[in-house]
Design a protein around this motif. Sequence first.
Motif, PDB file in Angstrom:
ATOM      1  N   SER A 225     -48.216 -13.500  13.905  1.00 14.49           N
ATOM      2  CA  SER A 225     -49.221 -13.538  15.188  1.00 14.49           C
ATOM      3  C   SER A 225     -49.728 -14.791  15.246  1.00 14.49           C
ATOM      4  O   SER A 225     -49.524 -15.707  14.055  1.00 14.49           O
ATOM      5  N   SER A 228     -55.294 -17.385  19.017  1.00 15.41           N
ATOM      6  CA  SER A 228     -55.337 -17.065  20.660  1.00 15.41           C
ATOM      7  C   SER A 228     -55.663 -18.271  21.350  1.00 15.41           C
ATOM      8  O   SER A 228     -56.194 -19.274  20.802  1.00 15.41           O
ATOM      9  N   ARG A 232     -51.583 -17.529  25.403  1.00 11.52           N
ATOM     10  CA  ARG A 232     -50.769 -16.625  24.639  1.00 11.52           C
ATOM     11  C   ARG A 232     -52.034 -15.829  23.810  1.00 11.52           C
ATOM     12  O   ARG A 232     -51.779 -15.533  22.431  1.00 11.52           O
ATOM     13  N   ASP A 234     -53.756 -13.142  21.760  1.00 14.56           N
ATOM     14  CA  ASP A 234     -53.187 -11.941  20.937  1.00 14.56           C
ATOM     15  C   ASP A 234     -51.916 -11.855  20.768  1.00 14.56           C
ATOM     16  O   ASP A 234     -51.463 -10.701  20.903  1.00 14.56           O
ATOM     17  N   ALA A 235     -51.075 -12.933  21.083  1.00 15.12           N
ATOM     18  CA  ALA A 235     -49.656 -12.610  21.058  1.00 15.12           C
ATOM     19  C   ALA A 235     -49.077 -12.304  19.708  1.00 15.12           C
ATOM     20  O   ALA A 235     -49.452 -13.087  18.627  1.00 15.12           O
ATOM     21  N   ASN A 250     -47.641  -8.237  23.033  1.00 17.10           N
ATOM     22  CA  ASN A 250     -48.874  -8.426  23.015  1.00 17.10           C
ATOM     23  C   ASN A 250     -49.419  -6.503  23.229  1.00 17.10           C
ATOM     24  O   ASN A 250     -49.311  -5.934  24.058  1.00 17.10           O
ATOM     25  N   GLN A 305     -44.087 -12.642  28.228  1.00 15.51           N
ATOM     26  CA  GLN A 305     -44.542 -11.641  26.826  1.00 15.51           C
ATOM     27  C   GLN A 305     -44.604 -10.198  27.278  1.00 15.51           C
ATOM     28  O   GLN A 305     -44.921  -9.839  28.358  1.00 15.51           O
ATOM     29  N   PHE A 307     -46.274  -6.583  27.165  1.00 12.37           N
ATOM     30  CA  PHE A 307     -47.386  -5.611  27.078  1.00 12.37           C
ATOM     31  C   PHE A 307     -47.155  -4.219  26.840  1.00 12.37           C
ATOM     32  O   PHE A 307     -46.111  -3.504  26.982  1.00 12.37           O
TER      33      PHE A 307
END
Length: 438
Positions: A225, A228, A232, A234-235, A250, A305, A307
Amino acid sequence: MLFAALGDDILLNILALGDIHTVLAVSAIDKRLHDLTQAKQLWLSLIQNRMFRHALNLPPPNTDELQSLSTGELVGLVKRAVIGPQARKPTYTITFDTGLGHLQDSHLLRDPLLRDPHLLPGARYIVSGTLAKEDLCMFDVWSGRLVWSFAKKNHHVYWAVDLVPGGGTARVVVALLTDFLENGCSIHVEEIDLTTSASREVFDLGHPTRLSSILAIVGDFFLYSLISSPVRRDALVLVNWRASTYVALNYGTQTSSDVALIPGYIIATHSDSASPRRRLLTVTSFDAFAPHWKPLEAGIDFSDQLFPNTIPVTTRTRQEYHGLPLGNSKYDYVRLCITPNAVYQGSYSIVTLLCKLPNGGSPTLAALAGALFLRRPLADFLRFVELTYSWRPPPVPGQACSLRFVSSQISTCAPSVTRIQRAVATEQKGSFTVWYYQ
């Protein structure tokens, strides 16, 4: 030729390659196969199977003691081991010349229920810290031998370990903080021969990354991880280190989602991205990410990314308690615990622990006062919903995997663990001791 037409010796050799679930299923076919599955040598093979003992964190088998037992006693031993621990059994103590320190920088401390030293799955190997320069160490519990060490050089270190099936190799992914100002971490993977202690680097990320924690490594994949940021937030980054490719994921905020890796799959508990944002448990095959893998050489790009609504989920289920859907709240705290099934090889038990504050709000003054004056942790004033699922791989390649709800329970105090502790490590000054329950 029909299976039942094979000779007894051939059938026993085939059954010895299977698991307990297979043997029990075959025993129900007819009287001849039932009698065959009562062979003592078959149950000796099953109870000494490395995968069976690894799933239950059992100590090394005592061959002479097992040989003295009847088939019925061996079956009873298997039942007791699977149902739960009965009594404390053999202990192993490892003594350090320099004493023990604490892995304050271990990713494991994101979970307060986990403490240093840390037993790896199977409870044969343990990772801990010492006050020496080489202060991240792996030991063979049964022999006390130092298997591997890593010099932190006074830097912040994140790590995760994968024990490769077969028992002879371990892989460690290590992230070493190299730039305190930018929080830049270098990441590499080492492969360790557990017999000779020889190690070699098999992967290097090649560029620093702003890392928050290393979450897991399984086979050719590891997950970490990031800190934040507006870009990005909580990527997560899933890396295929052998192919030098990655995909950015994510699942939502780290407090309201949790993820874990098992061979070939990523499992996550999170909220649905669409209204009404109910809680989901999802399983995604690594193969399903095929259109999304990107090369690592160009660096990691978070602009596309994935989701919850774009992750190519293989199977999912809505998480409910007695028919009532569990929803999303910024006050939710989620924990995911996955353990291998000792009876059915390749299957896993999945436990999700959801903590919700009363009425979905913040702690009351009374709760805060009670936690202070009664010396009770604030968690005692919360509600915990524990949901258990069974996951099984596809019976035939190309078919769907199985995700089945098993049970649910609720409590107003925090459970000490989300699974039975079959092996426990305790730390004393200069040594630690591991004991087993069976």
